[in-house]
Design a protein around this motif. Structure first.
Motif, PDB file in Angstrom:
ATOM      1  N   PRO A   9       0.047   3.807   1.729  1.00 31.51           N
ATOM      2  CA  PRO A   9       0.780   4.833   0.991  1.00 31.51           C
ATOM      3  C   PRO A   9      -0.181   5.918   0.506  1.00 31.51           C
ATOM      4  CG  PRO A   9       0.973   2.664  -0.087  1.00 31.51           C
ATOM      5  CD  PRO A   9       0.253   2.452   1.195  1.00 31.51           C
ATOM      6  N   THR A  15       2.157  14.342   5.461  1.00 32.06           N
ATOM      7  CA  THR A  15       1.528  15.670   5.509  1.00 32.06           C
ATOM      8  C   THR A  15       1.150  16.016   6.951  1.00 32.06           C
ATOM      9  OG1 THR A  15       0.585  15.292   3.321  1.00 32.06           O
ATOM     10  CG2 THR A  15      -0.455  17.016   4.650  1.00 32.06           C
ATOM     11  N   THR A  31      10.685   6.424   8.101  1.00 38.67           N
ATOM     12  CA  THR A  31      11.678   5.481   7.551  1.00 38.67           C
ATOM     13  C   THR A  31      11.815   5.685   6.037  1.00 38.67           C
ATOM     14  OG1 THR A  31       9.901   3.838   7.760  1.00 38.67           O
ATOM     15  CG2 THR A  31      11.761   3.629   9.258  1.00 38.67           C
ATOM     16  N   MET A  53      12.867  -0.381  -3.170  1.00 43.34           N
ATOM     17  CA  MET A  53      11.950   0.761  -3.082  1.00 43.34           C
ATOM     18  C   MET A  53      11.366   1.085  -4.452  1.00 43.34           C
ATOM     19  SD  MET A  53      14.037   3.140  -0.413  1.00 43.34           S
ATOM     20  CE  MET A  53      12.819   4.400  -0.127  1.00 43.34           C
ATOM     21  N   LEU A  58       8.885  -4.047   0.305  1.00 41.19           N
ATOM     22  CA  LEU A  58       9.415  -3.593   1.599  1.00 41.19           C
ATOM     23  C   LEU A  58      10.889  -3.925   1.737  1.00 41.19           C
ATOM     24  CD1 LEU A  58       6.622  -4.461   4.218  1.00 41.19           C
ATOM     25  CD2 LEU A  58       6.990  -2.357   2.934  1.00 41.19           C
ATOM     26  N   VAL A  59      11.638  -2.984   2.268  1.00 45.38           N
ATOM     27  CA  VAL A  59      13.051  -3.161   2.596  1.00 45.38           C
ATOM     28  C   VAL A  59      13.113  -4.126   3.793  1.00 45.38           C
ATOM     29  CG1 VAL A  59      15.034  -1.847   3.484  1.00 45.38           C
ATOM     30  CG2 VAL A  59      13.568  -0.859   1.711  1.00 45.38           C
ATOM     31  N   GLY A  87       5.437   5.541   8.777  1.00 44.74           N
ATOM     32  CA  GLY A  87       5.902   4.486   7.862  1.00 44.74           C
ATOM     33  C   GLY A  87       6.643   3.375   8.576  1.00 44.74           C
ATOM     34  N   ARG A 125      -3.849  10.603  -5.113  1.00 40.53           N
ATOM     35  CA  ARG A 125      -3.047  11.429  -4.194  1.00 40.53           C
ATOM     36  C   ARG A 125      -1.555  11.302  -4.479  1.00 40.53           C
ATOM     37  NH1 ARG A 125      -5.317  11.016   1.948  1.00 40.53           N
ATOM     38  NH2 ARG A 125      -7.473  11.602   1.542  1.00 40.53           N
ATOM     39  N   ARG A 129       1.470  14.083  -6.209  1.00 45.33           N
ATOM     40  CA  ARG A 129       2.293  14.672  -5.132  1.00 45.33           C
ATOM     41  C   ARG A 129       3.610  15.230  -5.662  1.00 45.33           C
ATOM     42  NH1 ARG A 129       3.754  10.741  -0.339  1.00 45.33           N
ATOM     43  NH2 ARG A 129       4.355   9.381  -2.046  1.00 45.33           N
ATOM     44  N   GLU A 144      -3.329  20.342  -2.649  1.00 44.19           N
ATOM     45  CA  GLU A 144      -2.545  21.268  -1.816  1.00 44.19           C
ATOM     46  C   GLU A 144      -1.560  22.031  -2.684  1.00 44.19           C
ATOM     47  OE1 GLU A 144      -0.108  19.666   1.377  1.00 44.19           O
ATOM     48  OE2 GLU A 144      -0.457  21.442   2.609  1.00 44.19           O
ATOM     49  N   ARG A 163       8.854  11.953  -6.410  1.00 43.09           N
ATOM     50  CA  ARG A 163       9.547  10.742  -6.002  1.00 43.09           C
ATOM     51  C   ARG A 163       9.567   9.707  -7.121  1.00 43.09           C
ATOM     52  NH1 ARG A 163       7.088   9.268  -0.159  1.00 43.09           N
ATOM     53  NH2 ARG A 163       7.114   7.180  -1.086  1.00 43.09           N
ATOM     54  N   ALA A 203     -10.911  16.501   4.197  1.00 45.25           N
ATOM     55  CA  ALA A 203      -9.925  17.469   3.693  1.00 45.25           C
ATOM     56  C   ALA A 203      -8.741  17.543   4.671  1.00 45.25           C
ATOM     57  CB  ALA A 203     -10.588  18.830   3.551  1.00 45.25           C
TER      58      ALA A 203
HETATM   59  P1  AP5 Z   1       7.270   5.801   2.519  1.00 46.74           P
HETATM   60  O1  AP5 Z   1       8.062   6.990   2.185  1.00 46.74           O
HETATM   61  O2  AP5 Z   1       6.929   5.527   3.934  1.00 46.74           O
HETATM   62  O3  AP5 Z   1       5.951   5.856   1.627  1.00 46.74           O
HETATM   63  P2  AP5 Z   1       4.454   5.412   1.909  1.00 46.74           P
HETATM   64  O4  AP5 Z   1       4.102   4.678   3.126  1.00 46.74           O
HETATM   65  O5  AP5 Z   1       4.173   4.682   0.636  1.00 46.74           O
HETATM   66  O6  AP5 Z   1       3.747   6.677   2.179  1.00 46.74           O
HETATM   67  P3  AP5 Z   1       3.771   7.981   1.361  1.00 46.74           P
HETATM   68  O7  AP5 Z   1       4.924   8.831   1.741  1.00 46.74           O
HETATM   69  O8  AP5 Z   1       3.628   7.676  -0.105  1.00 46.74           O
HETATM   70  O9  AP5 Z   1       2.367   8.586   1.800  1.00 46.74           O
HETATM   71  P4  AP5 Z   1       1.918   9.485   3.020  1.00 46.74           P
HETATM   72  O10 AP5 Z   1       0.914   8.706   3.810  1.00 46.74           O
HETATM   73  O11 AP5 Z   1       3.061  10.069   3.775  1.00 46.74           O
HETATM   74  O12 AP5 Z   1       1.119  10.587   2.191  1.00 46.74           O
HETATM   75  P5  AP5 Z   1       1.394  12.155   2.016  1.00 46.74           P
HETATM   76  O13 AP5 Z   1       1.170  12.856   3.302  1.00 46.74           O
HETATM   77  O14 AP5 Z   1       2.686  12.420   1.307  1.00 46.74           O
HETATM   78  O15 AP5 Z   1       7.973   4.490   1.962  1.00 46.74           O
HETATM   79  C1  AP5 Z   1       8.526   4.423   0.666  1.00 46.74           C
HETATM   80  C2  AP5 Z   1       9.218   3.072   0.488  1.00 46.74           C
HETATM   81  O16 AP5 Z   1      10.290   2.932   1.447  1.00 46.74           O
HETATM   82  C3  AP5 Z   1       8.338   1.845   0.726  1.00 46.74           C
HETATM   83  O17 AP5 Z   1       7.605   1.483  -0.425  1.00 46.74           O
HETATM   84  C4  AP5 Z   1       9.382   0.788   1.126  1.00 46.74           C
HETATM   85  O18 AP5 Z   1      10.067   0.284   0.010  1.00 46.74           O
HETATM   86  C5  AP5 Z   1      10.376   1.598   1.952  1.00 46.74           C
HETATM   87  N1  AP5 Z   1      10.061   1.608   3.402  1.00 46.74           N
HETATM   88  C6  AP5 Z   1       9.761   2.717   4.153  1.00 46.74           C
HETATM   89  N2  AP5 Z   1       9.533   2.376   5.445  1.00 46.74           N
HETATM   90  C7  AP5 Z   1       9.703   1.020   5.492  1.00 46.74           C
HETATM   91  C8  AP5 Z   1       9.579   0.070   6.546  1.00 46.74           C
HETATM   92  N3  AP5 Z   1       9.232   0.441   7.801  1.00 46.74           N
HETATM   93  N4  AP5 Z   1       9.798  -1.233   6.259  1.00 46.74           N
HETATM   94  C9  AP5 Z   1      10.153  -1.631   5.004  1.00 46.74           C
HETATM   95  N5  AP5 Z   1      10.278  -0.782   3.954  1.00 46.74           N
HETATM   96  C10 AP5 Z   1      10.055   0.530   4.197  1.00 46.74           C
HETATM   97  O19 AP5 Z   1       0.166  12.510   1.041  1.00 46.74           O
HETATM   98  C11 AP5 Z   1       0.162  12.075  -0.315  1.00 46.74           C
HETATM   99  C12 AP5 Z   1      -0.391  13.206  -1.203  1.00 46.74           C
HETATM  100  O20 AP5 Z   1      -1.770  13.377  -0.900  1.00 46.74           O
HETATM  101  C13 AP5 Z   1       0.285  14.559  -0.968  1.00 46.74           C
HETATM  102  O21 AP5 Z   1       0.449  15.203  -2.209  1.00 46.74           O
HETATM  103  C14 AP5 Z   1      -0.710  15.337  -0.082  1.00 46.74           C
HETATM  104  O22 AP5 Z   1      -0.705  16.736  -0.374  1.00 46.74           O
HETATM  105  C15 AP5 Z   1      -2.043  14.719  -0.460  1.00 46.74           C
HETATM  106  N6  AP5 Z   1      -2.955  14.599   0.688  1.00 46.74           N
HETATM  107  C16 AP5 Z   1      -2.621  14.265   1.971  1.00 46.74           C
HETATM  108  N7  AP5 Z   1      -3.721  14.234   2.751  1.00 46.74           N
HETATM  109  C17 AP5 Z   1      -4.775  14.532   1.940  1.00 46.74           C
HETATM  110  C18 AP5 Z   1      -6.181  14.674   2.168  1.00 46.74           C
HETATM  111  N8  AP5 Z   1      -6.721  14.488   3.369  1.00 46.74           N
HETATM  112  N9  AP5 Z   1      -6.950  14.991   1.105  1.00 46.74           N
HETATM  113  C19 AP5 Z   1      -6.422  15.188  -0.138  1.00 46.74           C
HETATM  114  N10 AP5 Z   1      -5.085  15.096  -0.404  1.00 46.74           N
HETATM  115  C20 AP5 Z   1      -4.274  14.758   0.618  1.00 46.74           C
END
Ligand code: AP5
Length: 219
Positions: A9, A15, A31, A53, A58-59, A87, A125, A129, A144, A163, A203
């Motif tokens: 996560p 992004t 997802t 969630m 995990l769902v 995801g 991070r 967000r 960002e 979120r 970055a």
């Molecule tokens: P989901 O929405 O998939 O969340 P996640 O995996 O926890 O991932 P995130 O969306 O939090 O992170 P990301 O990697 O996309 O990061 P982002 O680019 O936004 O899942 C949510 C929930 O749904 C789960 O907990 C579960 O309950 C359920 N679920 C979903 N899929 C499932 C499945 N397959 N099975 C079962 N349950 C499921 O970046 C984060 C922040 O960091 C942003 O603000 C961004 O600007 C910043 N950022 C990004 N890259 C960088 C960088 N290189 N340097 C600095 N900052 C950065």
């Protein structure tokens, strides 16, 4: 070209997926986004997923497999040059089902791009967000920011959302779920020889460049 953007996560999957949609015309299949839409719409799946969630767990595999399978049959996905799984899969059972699903639809997985990020960076991070309420573009308090404070670069929107599961306590359970149930998938895909690792600590623009290079090598 069909790829999985893989990582914990906050690794930057969403992004980077949005950037690849623009540069490669691929379709992002998140997802998490699909489940949040189901929760908002109050569908049967949404009602089942909401509490899980919010706790950062995990769902069920059954729910996410069904939503992905249905999405792969939609016209825009069929017409696209490929998809980015974001995801999904998150358990070995989901990965095995994805293999079967792709086989039955005449599709194949070209690569699994793993974003390597230290755990300590993820909490910062995620808790920083936020997203444009109108077009969904993602931002971060530090990493960002929009060019004009309070105005979305993409659509000019001025309303932003955070979120419900982006608080420190839930992030820590999401990280535990990742390490216990999802990270073993790296070995699953290593055994198929399709894992490509990139430095997710770099970055945002640098990470994009690394991923573009990987995709060029797969093309
Ligand atoms: P989901 O929405 O998939 O969340 P996640 O995996 O926890 O991932 P995130 O969306 O939090 O992170 P990301 O990697 O996309 O990061 P982002 O680019 O936004 O899942 C949510 C929930 O749904 C789960 O907990 C579960 O309950 C359920 N679920 C979903 N899929 C499932 C499945 N397959 N099975 C079962 N349950 C499921 O970046 C984060 C922040 O960091 C942003 O603000 C961004 O600007 C910043 N950022 C990004 N890259 C960088 C960088 N290189 N340097 C600095 N900052 C950065």
């Amino acid at each position: 070209m069909n790829i999985i953007l893989f990582g914990p996560p906050g690794a930057g999957k969403g992004t980077q997926a949005k950037r690849l949609e623009k540069s490669r015309n691929l379709i992002q299949l998140s997802t998490g986004d699909m489940l949040r839409a189901a929760v908002k719409a109050g569908t049967e799946y949404g009602k089942k997923a909401k509490d899980v969630m919010e706790k950062g767990e995990l769902v069920t595999d059954e729910i996410v497999i069904n939503i992905i399978s249905d999405r792969l049959d939609e016209a825009d996905v069929k017409a696209a040059p490929g998809v980015i799984f974001d995801g999904f899969p998150r358990t070995v059972a989901q990965a095995e089902e994805l293999d079967k699903m792709l086989d039955s639809k005449g599709m194949k997985l070209d690569g699994v791009v793993v974003l390597d990020v230290d755990d300590e960076a993820l909490v910062e991070r995620i808790t920083g967000r936020y997203t444009c309420a109108k077009c969904g573009k993602g931002y971060h308090d530090t990493f960002e920011k929009p060019a004009r404070e309070g105005v979305c670069d993409e659509c000019g929107g001025t309303e932003f959302t955070r979120r419900a599961d982006d608080n420190e306590e839930t992030v820590r359970s999401r990280l535990s779920a990742y390490h216990a149930q999802t990270s073993p998938l790296i070995d699953y895909y290593e055994s198929k020889g399709i894992v490509k690792k990139v430095d997710g600590m770099a970055a945002i623009d640098d990470v994009t460049r690394q991923i573009e290079e990987v995709l060029d090598s797969l093309a």
